[in-house]
Design an enzyme around this catalytic site. Structure first.
Site, PDB file in Angstrom:
ATOM      1  N   ASP A 111     -39.002  34.633   1.565  1.00 13.12           N
ATOM      2  CA  ASP A 111     -38.832  35.237   0.249  1.00 13.12           C
ATOM      3  C   ASP A 111     -39.547  34.391  -0.803  1.00 13.12           C
ATOM      4  O   ASP A 111     -39.629  33.170  -0.664  1.00 13.12           O
ATOM      5  CB  ASP A 111     -37.348  35.346  -0.124  1.00 13.12           C
ATOM      6  CG  ASP A 111     -36.556  36.144   0.899  1.00 13.12           C
ATOM      7  OD1 ASP A 111     -35.716  35.528   1.570  1.00 13.12           O
ATOM      8  OD2 ASP A 111     -36.787  37.352   1.011  1.00 13.12           O
ATOM      9  N   ASP A 113     -39.336  33.718  -4.835  1.00 13.99           N
ATOM     10  CA  ASP A 113     -38.636  33.928  -6.100  1.00 13.99           C
ATOM     11  C   ASP A 113     -39.554  33.554  -7.257  1.00 13.99           C
ATOM     12  O   ASP A 113     -40.233  32.523  -7.215  1.00 13.99           O
ATOM     13  CB  ASP A 113     -37.360  33.088  -6.163  1.00 13.99           C
ATOM     14  CG  ASP A 113     -36.294  33.585  -5.196  1.00 13.99           C
ATOM     15  OD1 ASP A 113     -36.415  34.743  -4.738  1.00 13.99           O
ATOM     16  OD2 ASP A 113     -35.373  32.827  -4.891  1.00 13.99           O
ATOM     17  N   ASP A 197     -29.373  23.667  -7.405  1.00 11.34           N
ATOM     18  CA  ASP A 197     -28.413  22.990  -6.531  1.00 11.34           C
ATOM     19  C   ASP A 197     -28.917  21.652  -6.009  1.00 11.34           C
ATOM     20  O   ASP A 197     -28.314  20.607  -6.229  1.00 11.34           O
ATOM     21  CB  ASP A 197     -27.988  23.911  -5.374  1.00 11.34           C
ATOM     22  CG  ASP A 197     -29.175  24.497  -4.620  1.00 11.34           C
ATOM     23  OD1 ASP A 197     -30.338  24.161  -4.933  1.00 11.34           O
ATOM     24  OD2 ASP A 197     -28.942  25.305  -3.699  1.00 11.34           O
TER      25      ASP A 197
END
Length: 242
Positions: A111, A113, A197
């Site tokens: 993916d 982003d 994170d």
């Protein structure tokens, strides 16, 4: 302490341990597929939250992606389309997070982003098929027509403005505190990276200029197999709605 409170704390601790274990396994797996040998398990390092109001620019890095062997063909065509349209309209737009980490490891990300200086409504207005989803942390799902028979491909696009708004109540560092000589674009990227994170997921990549922006020693942690958190893990769990 009540039984309900005790159960809630135990549940939070269990989720914390699970996330750390999953991130460690994912990092080892990614390094292996990227051609790097993991001699040991990643080390979980204490939260690397900077001191209140303190901005250390000495570790900020801008790296030429070509030196790392990253090629344009490693980025999906639909992501290129999204980036080109946003930048063509005068907005800053970058690949961000795990896809940048994977590209550094010479691994094709599953993916991609994208994050941009455009707000969500501006993002939505740039594309024929796009809709805003999410309540706690809204993003824009952009559908781009793929080549051949691949149909419509979904791209997740977030906004710097959304992240800043989400943290406005507890944001200690504002533009008024921007250090002398600090570029405003750097400041925006840095502030966003501090809300992610782990350091290895806080990297930004502009494929047009071939620059990777690293504000939290993410690349160094990636090389040394360190899993370093940027926000207190307990806070990350409280804000995560999974």
């Amino acid at each position: 302490m009540s039984i309900t409170s005790l159960r809630s704390n135990n549940c939070l601790l269990s989720r914390l341990k699970l996330l750390v274990k999953q991130q460690q396994q994912k990092l080892v797996h990614t390094l292996s597929e990227g051609g790097l040998q993991a001699q040991s398990r990643p080390k979980m390092v204490p939260d690397s939250v900077p001191g209140e109001g303190f901005i250390d620019m000495s570790n900020w890095k801008k790296v030429d992606a070509r030196v790392l062997g990253i090629k344009p063909t490693m980025i999906s065509q639909s992501s290129w389309t999204v980036l080109k349209i946003l930048q063509g309209e005068g907005f800053e737009a970058y690949l961000v997070g795990g896809c940048v980490r994977d590209l550094i490891l010479k691994r094709i990300p599953k993916d991609f982003d994208v994050i941009t200086t455009a707000n969500l409504k501006q993002i939505k207005n740039q594309f024929h098929r796009a809709h805003i989803v999410g309540q706690r942390f809204p993003i824009c799902m952009v559908h781009v027509k793929g080549s051949c028979h691949r149909g419509w491909l979904v791209n997740i696009v977030s906004s710097f403005a959304t992240v800043a708004k989400q943290h406005s109540d507890k944001e200690e560092v504002t533009f008024s505190q921007m250090p002398k000589g600090c570029n405003k674009k750097d400041f925006i990227r840095w502030r966003n990276s501090m809300h992610r994170d782990f350091t290895i997921n806080s990297l930004f990549f502009d494929p047009f200029s071939n620059k990777i922006y690293d504000y939290a020693n993410g690349m160094a942690d990636l090389r040394s197999l360190k899993l370093r958190s940027l926000v207190p893990a307990k806070l990350s769990f409280q804000e995560d709605c999974w």
